[in-house]
Write an enzyme that holds these catalytic residues in place. Structure first.
Site, PDB file in Angstrom:
ATOM      1  N   ASN A  33       0.766  -1.096   0.128  1.00 53.64           N
ATOM      2  CA  ASN A  33      -0.063  -0.134  -0.001  1.00 53.64           C
ATOM      3  C   ASN A  33       0.810   1.288   0.102  1.00 53.64           C
ATOM      4  OD1 ASN A  33      -1.872   1.970   0.799  1.00 53.64           O
ATOM      5  ND2 ASN A  33      -3.055   0.884   1.728  1.00 53.64           N
ATOM      6  N   VAL A  35       0.314   4.272   0.616  1.00 48.91           N
ATOM      7  CA  VAL A  35       0.338   5.283   2.222  1.00 48.91           C
ATOM      8  C   VAL A  35       0.886   4.402   3.152  1.00 48.91           C
ATOM      9  CG1 VAL A  35      -1.727   6.462   1.239  1.00 48.91           C
ATOM     10  CG2 VAL A  35      -1.994   4.616   2.775  1.00 48.91           C
ATOM     11  N   GLU A  36       1.024   3.119   3.157  1.00 52.10           N
ATOM     12  CA  GLU A  36       1.749   2.611   4.342  1.00 52.10           C
ATOM     13  C   GLU A  36       3.476   2.098   3.953  1.00 52.10           C
ATOM     14  OE1 GLU A  36      -0.908  -0.093   6.464  1.00 52.10           O
ATOM     15  OE2 GLU A  36      -2.112   0.073   4.601  1.00 52.10           O
ATOM     16  N   MET A  37       3.690   1.031   3.495  1.00 53.94           N
ATOM     17  CA  MET A  37       5.265   0.705   3.269  1.00 53.94           C
ATOM     18  C   MET A  37       5.548   1.028   1.751  1.00 53.94           C
ATOM     19  SD  MET A  37       5.206  -2.522   5.615  1.00 53.94           S
ATOM     20  CE  MET A  37       7.166  -2.836   6.043  1.00 53.94           C
TER      21      MET A  37
END
Ligand code: HEC
Length: 219
Positions: A33, A35-37
Site C-alpha cells: 500500500n 500510504v503504508e510501506m
C-alpha cells in the site's frame, strides 16, 4: 484506529470491516500500500535476497523469499502475540480468587445486560459482525462492511472487537471517538442495547474489563 495485533489470530476476520480473511491476507496489504510501506515485491525480494533473510527463508521455505512466504512468516509471528492467563481466564479455570468482588459483579452485569450477546468466545469478541448503533442511529465516516460488500444492508456493520487488553488500547471504536473506558461502556449500553447504566454498574463493568489484561505469552 488500527485494531490491536494482540490475540488477532483468534478473530474470525481481520480489520474492523473484515476486509482480510486472515492474518496472512492482512499482512499483504500494508507492504504494498503506497500510504503504508509502498513496496513493490519485484524490487523488494532481490533486496531481501542480499541480506541474512536469504538463508533464514531458505531454511524454512523450499522456494525461499516469495510474497507468499513473507506474509506467511509475518502471520506465523503474529500468532505468537497472544496474552493468555489473564485474571479472568484464571477465574474461568476455577481460581475463584483470581478476580475481585467488583470484577465478578461486573462480569454478572456484562452478562445480564446483554454485552455478552456480541462480545463472547475466546476473544470476548472477534466472532461476528454487528451494527454500529443497533438501537439508536449513529453516524460514521466509515460505512463498515458496506465498503467491502457494496451491499446497502451492511451499512455500519463492523466486526465486534476483542475486549482482551481493552484497558491498554484507547482510543476506542473504529474511529477512536472515545478516550475513556467508562465512556465507551455507557456508549455501548445506550447505542447497542438501549439501556442506561448507573455509575456503579459502569464502574463494575470497567473493573471486569480490566481483568482481561494479560501479558504476551504468559503461559
Ligand atoms: C449488538 C452487538 C453489541 C453489543 C450488545 C455490545 N457491543 Fe460492544 N461493540 C460492538 C461493536 C460492533 C463494536 C465496534 C464498534 C465500532 O467501533 O465500529 C463494539 C465496541 C466495543 C468496545 C470498544 C472496543 C475497541 O477496541 O475500541 C467496548 C469496550 C465494548 N464494545 C464494550 C461493550 C459493553 C461493555 C457492552 C455492554 C454494555 C457492549 N459492548 C455491548 C458490538 C456490541
Amino acid at each position: 484506529m488500527p485494531p490491536t495485533v494482540l490475540n488477532s489470530v483468534f478473530n474470525f476476520v481481520q480489520f474492523w470491516d473484515g476486509r482480510a480473511k486472515n492474518l496472512q491476507e492482512q499482512a499483504l496489504g500494508p507492504i504494498t500500500n503506497h500510504v503504508e510501506m509502498g513496496h513493490d515485491f519485484n524490487n523488494l525480494i532481490p533486496k531481501m535476497e542480499k541480506t541474512h533473510y536469504n538463508d533464514k527463508f531458505k531454511a524454512i521455505y523450499k522456494d525461499g523469499i516469495t510474497p507468499y512466504n513473507i506474509t506467511n512468516a509475518i502471520a506465523e509471528f503474529e500468532k505468537t502475540l497472544i496474552t493468555p492467563n489473564t485474571p479472568f481466564d484464571k477465574y474461568l479455570m476455577g481460581d475463584n480468587k483470581a478476580i475481585t468482588k467488583d470484577q465478578k459483579e461486573g462480569y454478572e452485569i456484562f452478562k445480564n445486560q446483554g454485552c455478552i450477546a456480541c462480545h463472547h468466545g475466546i476473544n470476548i469478541g472477534g466472532n461476528l459482525y454487528a451494527k454500529f448503533g443497533v438501537i439508536s442511529q449513529l453516524k460514521s465516516d466509515s460505512k463498515g462492511r458496506l465498503e467491502v460488500t457494496q451491499n446497502e444492508l451492511d451499512k455500519y456493520y463492523f466486526k465486534v472487537p476483542t475486549l482482551r487488553n481493552i484497558e491498554l488500547t484507547a482510543p476506542y471504536l473504529h474511529d477512536g471517538r472515545i478516550d475513556e473506558l467508562e465512556g465507551v461502556v455507557k456508549f455501548m449500553a445506550h447505542y447497542q442495547l438501549g439501556k442506561s447504566l448507573d455509575e456503579n454498574e459502569v464502574k463494575k463493568i470497567v473493573s471486569f474489563l480490566k481483568s482481561l489484561t494479560g501479558k504476551i505469552n504468559s503461559y
